[in-house]
Design a protein around this motif. Structure first.
Motif, PDB file in Angstrom:
ATOM      1  N   LYS A 175       0.861  -1.177   0.000  1.00 37.38           N
ATOM      2  CA  LYS A 175       0.000   0.000   0.000  1.00 37.38           C
ATOM      3  C   LYS A 175       0.902   1.233   0.000  1.00 37.38           C
ATOM      4  CE  LYS A 175      -2.348   0.733   3.764  1.00 37.38           C
ATOM      5  NZ  LYS A 175      -3.402   0.588   4.798  1.00 37.38           N
ATOM      6  N   ARG A 176       0.743   2.076  -1.027  1.00 33.92           N
ATOM      7  CA  ARG A 176       1.652   3.205  -1.225  1.00 33.92           C
ATOM      8  C   ARG A 176       1.015   4.504  -0.718  1.00 33.92           C
ATOM      9  NH1 ARG A 176       1.676   3.105  -7.250  1.00 33.92           N
ATOM     10  NH2 ARG A 176      -0.419   2.395  -6.739  1.00 33.92           N
ATOM     11  N   VAL A 177       1.685   5.109   0.270  1.00 35.03           N
ATOM     12  CA  VAL A 177       1.207   6.347   0.872  1.00 35.03           C
ATOM     13  C   VAL A 177       2.197   7.459   0.557  1.00 35.03           C
ATOM     14  CG1 VAL A 177       0.583   7.534   3.005  1.00 35.03           C
ATOM     15  CG2 VAL A 177       0.098   5.086   2.749  1.00 35.03           C
ATOM     16  N   ALA A 178       1.714   8.595   0.051  1.00 32.22           N
ATOM     17  CA  ALA A 178       2.570   9.760  -0.184  1.00 32.22           C
ATOM     18  C   ALA A 178       2.116  10.901   0.718  1.00 32.22           C
ATOM     19  CB  ALA A 178       2.504  10.191  -1.640  1.00 32.22           C
ATOM     20  N   ILE A 179       3.039  11.409   1.532  1.00 34.66           N
ATOM     21  CA  ILE A 179       2.779  12.569   2.395  1.00 34.66           C
ATOM     22  C   ILE A 179       3.600  13.725   1.836  1.00 34.66           C
ATOM     23  CG2 ILE A 179       2.789  13.452   4.743  1.00 34.66           C
ATOM     24  CD1 ILE A 179       3.144  10.539   5.693  1.00 34.66           C
ATOM     25  N   LEU A 180       2.922  14.767   1.374  1.00 36.79           N
ATOM     26  CA  LEU A 180       3.605  15.822   0.631  1.00 36.79           C
ATOM     27  C   LEU A 180       3.374  17.191   1.247  1.00 36.79           C
ATOM     28  CD1 LEU A 180       2.606  14.641  -2.968  1.00 36.79           C
ATOM     29  CD2 LEU A 180       4.599  13.955  -1.620  1.00 36.79           C
ATOM     30  N   GLY A 181       4.453  17.974   1.293  1.00 36.42           N
ATOM     31  CA  GLY A 181       4.383  19.345   1.769  1.00 36.42           C
ATOM     32  C   GLY A 181       4.375  20.329   0.616  1.00 36.42           C
ATOM     33  N   THR A 182       4.596  21.583   0.934  1.00 41.23           N
ATOM     34  CA  THR A 182       4.513  22.678  -0.036  1.00 41.23           C
ATOM     35  C   THR A 182       5.807  22.832  -0.830  1.00 41.23           C
ATOM     36  OG1 THR A 182       2.936  23.879   1.327  1.00 41.23           O
ATOM     37  CG2 THR A 182       4.196  25.180  -0.234  1.00 41.23           C
ATOM     38  N   ILE A 183       5.664  23.209  -2.101  1.00 38.22           N
ATOM     39  CA  ILE A 183       6.807  23.573  -2.932  1.00 38.22           C
ATOM     40  C   ILE A 183       7.038  25.077  -2.763  1.00 38.22           C
ATOM     41  CG2 ILE A 183       7.786  23.581  -5.256  1.00 38.22           C
ATOM     42  CD1 ILE A 183       5.739  21.396  -5.985  1.00 38.22           C
ATOM     43  N   THR A 184       8.245  25.472  -2.412  1.00 35.83           N
ATOM     44  CA  THR A 184       8.536  26.881  -2.112  1.00 35.83           C
ATOM     45  C   THR A 184       9.273  27.574  -3.256  1.00 35.83           C
ATOM     46  OG1 THR A 184      10.583  26.239  -0.998  1.00 35.83           O
ATOM     47  CG2 THR A 184       8.602  26.439   0.357  1.00 35.83           C
ATOM     48  N   ASP A 185       9.543  28.859  -3.098  1.00 42.46           N
ATOM     49  CA  ASP A 185      10.308  29.685  -4.045  1.00 42.46           C
ATOM     50  C   ASP A 185       9.652  29.765  -5.420  1.00 42.46           C
ATOM     51  OD1 ASP A 185      12.256  30.224  -2.167  1.00 42.46           O
ATOM     52  OD2 ASP A 185      13.498  28.526  -2.743  1.00 42.46           O
ATOM     53  N   LEU A 186       8.330  29.870  -5.445  1.00 44.83           N
ATOM     54  CA  LEU A 186       7.613  29.892  -6.714  1.00 44.83           C
ATOM     55  C   LEU A 186       6.971  31.241  -7.030  1.00 44.83           C
ATOM     56  CD1 LEU A 186       5.868  26.397  -6.544  1.00 44.83           C
ATOM     57  CD2 LEU A 186       7.938  27.013  -7.803  1.00 44.83           C
ATOM     58  N   GLY A 187       6.893  32.125  -6.035  1.00 46.76           N
ATOM     59  CA  GLY A 187       6.279  33.422  -6.269  1.00 46.76           C
ATOM     60  C   GLY A 187       4.859  33.290  -6.779  1.00 46.76           C
ATOM     61  N   SER A 188       4.528  34.063  -7.812  1.00 48.07           N
ATOM     62  CA  SER A 188       3.175  34.060  -8.361  1.00 48.07           C
ATOM     63  C   SER A 188       2.839  32.761  -9.091  1.00 48.07           C
ATOM     64  CB  SER A 188       2.996  35.251  -9.317  1.00 48.07           C
ATOM     65  OG  SER A 188       3.897  35.147 -10.408  1.00 48.07           O
ATOM     66  N   TRP A 189       3.848  31.922  -9.296  1.00 53.91           N
ATOM     67  CA  TRP A 189       3.632  30.644  -9.982  1.00 53.91           C
ATOM     68  C   TRP A 189       3.194  29.542  -9.019  1.00 53.91           C
ATOM     69  CZ3 TRP A 189       4.113  29.391 -15.212  1.00 53.91           C
ATOM     70  CH2 TRP A 189       4.547  30.426 -16.040  1.00 53.91           C
ATOM     71  N   GLY A 190       3.047  29.861  -7.743  1.00 54.96           N
ATOM     72  CA  GLY A 190       2.750  28.840  -6.745  1.00 54.96           C
ATOM     73  C   GLY A 190       1.560  27.961  -7.088  1.00 54.96           C
ATOM     74  N   TYR A 191       0.449  28.582  -7.471  1.00 56.50           N
ATOM     75  CA  TYR A 191      -0.766  27.810  -7.753  1.00 56.50           C
ATOM     76  C   TYR A 191      -0.553  26.891  -8.959  1.00 56.50           C
ATOM     77  CZ  TYR A 191      -5.763  26.871  -7.566  1.00 56.50           C
ATOM     78  OH  TYR A 191      -6.975  26.256  -7.415  1.00 56.50           O
ATOM     79  N   ALA A 192       0.000  27.442 -10.035  1.00 54.28           N
ATOM     80  CA  ALA A 192       0.171  26.664 -11.271  1.00 54.28           C
ATOM     81  C   ALA A 192       1.120  25.487 -11.082  1.00 54.28           C
ATOM     82  CB  ALA A 192       0.682  27.579 -12.386  1.00 54.28           C
ATOM     83  N   ILE A 193       2.233  25.712 -10.364  1.00 56.60           N
ATOM     84  CA  ILE A 193       3.211  24.633 -10.181  1.00 56.60           C
ATOM     85  C   ILE A 193       2.638  23.540  -9.278  1.00 56.60           C
ATOM     86  CG2 ILE A 193       5.498  24.037  -9.308  1.00 56.60           C
ATOM     87  CD1 ILE A 193       5.479  25.609 -11.964  1.00 56.60           C
TER      88      ILE A 193
END
Length: 459
Positions: free
Chosen positions: A357-375
């Motif tokens: 059973k594969r579990v992925a726990i993921l945090g935020t990607i930083t240093d994206l500025g206004s591209w945060g939502y799209a990335i």
């Protein structure tokens, strides 16, 4: 640092000795007050004001300035060199010092894999050579002078990371290091807060080709989509391609997951060499290919390089495997978080956890500025493409990944949390010995690092 006399430095800088002695020997360099940690340091004083009392404990100190310092604040064991322009003098010093050493200098950039590739090259070379290299991921522009001065008469090769936080960063690193071998591991989407667009980021990484001269070598990942967008028409040195394409100079074949790492063959000049590299994932194979290509340029035979690579120790928090909560398996990848490294980590989770059973726990990607939502939306699409059984995100922007993954058709249980305790409470109930957990964040995310520690079995 190779020791230099004040007289030698003064001659290089065309400076005048205002106070002190030409016989003082310099062993360290700095251009910021806080960089002075030792006696016999030369400080290029770029500010008009400096509190010399703060330097007394490090005297003797050599001060290079284009300002007039009042006689009332002069101290014993303080040598002052007056120059016309301190910025110009600083670069004269940097260029002179680099010119003293005719050694291989490797510069590495890339969205993911640069620290690992640097560590692999250092490991292979250090078996028979005296080397200097960037320390861990401390690759900021403020560290360039210290790394340059870490080269001395005993140094036989140097390996430096050249990170991109903004356009011009690699160019600036090139002014210091003047590399003979350049490596671009890959280019994803990162640091868009300063690079503004993906194209700007690609150009910033592509500066590697501009800091190499006609006698140099540029090593690139032949399969990386964004690296192919770099304009290399004006690059006059040699290009070495690594990857799985038949056109590669160092081609990986028969790639397999095995205990604790990857097994593969390298085809080079019509000969095959068996290689094992510690650490899971095809991305690790590409890191190893770049490292092997670099050390081969420096003169290490491929069989020797392959043999030394076996004893390489995978870096901390780079998909490290641990026994975890309720007998589960933990893949701790809390070193960095980009879409490039996320895709690589999810592929490892899929391969190593094929029967679990594969579990992925993921945090935020930083240093994206206004591209945060799209990335983060792009990250969600990557999650959907590779697939997991349970997806857990922590933080607001990370929840965008979950939403997009579901919208893209992810067939999985999905949970979005704002904090660690809620995620941990859930995990205590749903994981067992048949569960493999990928936890991924970056080194600056204390909550993700703390959760990874909580999930590990305590001995």
């Amino acid at each position: 640092m190779k020791p230099l006399s004040v007289e030698c430095i003064r001659t290089i800088l065309s400076g005048d000795l205002i106070q002190g002695s030409d016989d003082v020997i310099v062993h360290f360099g700095a251009y910021r007050l806080k960089q002075i940690k030792n006696q016999n340091t030369i400080l290029f004083l770029r500010n008009n004001v400096v509190n010399l009392k703060k330097l007394v404990e490090y005297f003797p100190v050599v001060l290079v300035t284009d300002q007039t310092i009042s006689r009332g604040v002069l101290y014993k064991n303080l040598t002052i060199i007056k120059v016309m322009d301190v910025e110009e003098a600083y670069w004269k010093f940097v260029n002179y010092y680099r010119s003293l050493f005719q050694i291989p200098v490797v510069a590495i950039t890339g969205t993911a894999g640069k620290t690992t590739t640097k560590a692999m090259i250092s490991h292979i070379l250090s078996a028979e050579k005296t080397i200097t290299a960037t320390n861990s991921t401390n690759n900021s522009r403020t560290a360039h002078l210290q790394y340059l001065l870490s080269i001395d008469d005993d140094t036989e090769a140097a390996v430096f990371e050249t990170a991109v936080g903004a356009p011009g960063d690699v160019l600036k690193a090139g002014e210091y290091f003047k590399p003979t071998i350049g490596i671009i591991t890959n280019i994803g989407a990162h640091h868009l807060n300063y690079c503004k667009t993906l194209e700007g980021y690609i150009q910033a990484k592509g500066e590697m080709a501009k800091i190499l001269d006609h006698s140099s070598v540029l090593i690139i990942n032949s399969e990386d989509h964004n690296t192919k967008k770099i304009d290399l028409s004006n690059y006059l040195g040699r290009i070495i391609k690594v990857g799985i394409d038949p056109s590669c100079h160092f081609k990986a074949d028969d790639i397999k997951y095995c205990k604790d790492g990857m097994q593969f063959c390298v085809l080079h000049e019509e000969k095959y060499y068996s290689v094992f590299v510690p650490g899971y994932g095809e991305h690790q194979v590409y890191n190893a290919l770049a490292a092997i290509a670099a050390v081969h340029e420096i003169g290490i035979d491929l069989p020797v390089a392959a043999d030394r690579l076996k004893t390489y120790k995978n870096l901390n928090k780079h998909l490290q495997v641990y026994e975890g909560l309720n007998g589960s398996t933990i893949l701790d990848d809390t070193w960095s978080m980009t879409t490039t490294s996320l895709e690589a980590a999810l592929k490892v989770l899929s391969e190593v956890g094929e029967t679990k059973k594969r579990v992925a726990i993921l945090g935020t990607i930083t240093d994206l500025g206004s591209w945060g939502y799209a990335i983060h939306e792009q990250a969600g699409e990557i999650i959907c493409k590779i697939g997991v059984d349970i997806l857990i995100t922590i933080g607001y922007h990370a929840s965008i990944m979950a939403d997009q993954a579901l919208e893209s058709g992810l067939n999985a249980q999905v949970y979005t949390f704002s904090n660690n305790p809620l995620a941990y409470d859930l995990l205590t109930k749903i994981v067992d010995e048949n569960t493999i957990i990928l936890i991924k964040g970056d080194m600056y995310s204390k909550p993700m690092i703390e959760l990874a520690s909580q999930l590990r079995k305590k001995h």
